[in-house]
Write a protein that holds these residues in place. Structure first.
Motif, PDB file in Angstrom:
ATOM      1  N   HIS A   1      -0.923  40.579 -21.830  1.00 29.22           N
ATOM      2  CA  HIS A   1      -0.578  39.191 -22.129  1.00 29.22           C
ATOM      3  C   HIS A   1       0.819  39.021 -22.700  1.00 29.22           C
ATOM      4  O   HIS A   1       1.331  37.911 -22.773  1.00 29.22           O
ATOM      5  CB  HIS A   1      -1.599  38.596 -23.119  1.00 29.22           C
TER       6      HIS A   1
ATOM      7  N   LYS B   1      -3.925  31.221 -23.798  1.00 25.64           N
ATOM      8  CA  LYS B   1      -2.982  31.742 -22.801  1.00 25.64           C
ATOM      9  C   LYS B   1      -1.570  31.813 -23.382  1.00 25.64           C
ATOM     10  O   LYS B   1      -1.152  30.958 -24.141  1.00 25.64           O
ATOM     11  CB  LYS B   1      -2.986  30.859 -21.553  1.00 25.64           C
ATOM     12  N   THR B   2      -0.868  32.851 -22.966  1.00 26.85           N
ATOM     13  CA  THR B   2       0.509  33.043 -23.412  1.00 26.85           C
ATOM     14  C   THR B   2       1.465  32.278 -22.489  1.00 26.85           C
ATOM     15  O   THR B   2       1.041  31.627 -21.537  1.00 26.85           O
ATOM     16  CB  THR B   2       0.885  34.539 -23.394  1.00 26.85           C
TER      17      THR B   2
ATOM     18  N   GLY C   1       0.917  32.678 -18.901  1.00 24.56           N
ATOM     19  CA  GLY C   1      -0.358  32.215 -18.365  1.00 24.56           C
ATOM     20  C   GLY C   1      -1.488  33.229 -18.392  1.00 24.56           C
ATOM     21  O   GLY C   1      -2.475  33.070 -17.683  1.00 24.56           O
ATOM     22  N   ILE C   2      -1.367  34.267 -19.211  1.00 28.75           N
ATOM     23  CA  ILE C   2      -2.411  35.295 -19.305  1.00 28.75           C
ATOM     24  C   ILE C   2      -3.135  35.127 -20.641  1.00 28.75           C
ATOM     25  O   ILE C   2      -2.515  35.007 -21.691  1.00 28.75           O
ATOM     26  CB  ILE C   2      -1.816  36.705 -19.174  1.00 28.75           C
ATOM     27  N   GLU C   3      -4.442  35.149 -20.577  1.00 29.12           N
ATOM     28  CA  GLU C   3      -5.279  34.987 -21.766  1.00 29.12           C
ATOM     29  C   GLU C   3      -5.132  36.186 -22.699  1.00 29.12           C
ATOM     30  O   GLU C   3      -5.207  37.342 -22.266  1.00 29.12           O
ATOM     31  CB  GLU C   3      -6.740  34.848 -21.323  1.00 29.12           C
TER      32      GLU C   3
END
Length: 188
Positions: free
Chosen positions: A46, A118-119, A122-124
């Motif tokens: 992330h 989400k960062t 866009g990753i959790e």
């Protein structure tokens, strides 16, 4: 929650074992470098800063090997996330370990953060994950150098670490910061 306890130079580091991408386990006790083992802990898939940081390390890996330094980067990510990080970040040479437990992270004096969704990429974020750390360990298992951070920013620059290693190796410079009880030491 376990109290955060720092590691001290010139003392043995805790046991450390992680699975690596490509198969197998990596254990600090099995490391047999000429000069040092460098353990780089990153936050996980992330973290876009981690991607840039590990890509820089991947490009400089041969420079570390020339100095007799074995290198591993690891995180608390699972295998799927570690694989995606390797692929997305185009890590070609660096050994990546995964599955660092939060308990083991605490033994190494690392900070743990809670995920916040989400960062920017866009990753959790995982529910809980480790913050960065860099550890340089002598072949006998003694900690030589450590940098532990509570944030993803301003990590040790690998070019500066290489320069420092040149000096350290050439001058047999001792690990510093070794005093555990400064009050007792001052009374002597």
């Amino acid at each position: 929650m376990t109290q955060l306890t720092p590691l001290f130079p010139r003392q043995q580091v805790p046991a450390l074992s992680v699975k690596t991408l490509g198969g197998g386990n990596w254990e600090i006790s099995d490391a047999k470098p000429e000069n040092f083992t460098m353990v780089v802990v990153y936050r996980g898939l992330h973290c876009p800063i981690c991607g840039m940081y590990l890509k820089d390390l991947d490009r400089k890996l041969a420079d570390f090997k020339e100095r007799g330094v074995d290198v591993i980067a690891l995180s608390s990510d699972d295998e799927a996330r570690a694989t995606q990080a390797r692929d997305d970040w185009k890590i070609e040479n660096l050994t990546l370990g995964y599955g660092l437990t939060l308990e083991k992270a605490r033994e190494w004096g690392l900070y743990i953060s809670a995920g916040r969704g989400k960062t920017s990429v866009g990753i959790e974020e995982p529910k809980l994950f480790v913050e960065p750390g860099l550890f340089v360990v002598r072949p006998n298992g003694e900690l030589y150098f450590a940098s532990v951070q509570s944030m993803p920013f301003a990590r040790p620059d690998f070019a500066a670490v290489l320069k420092a290693l040149d000096f350290v190796i050439a001058n047999d410079y001792p690990g510093r910061g070794e005093i555990v009880d400064h009050l007792a030491q001052a009374a002597e």
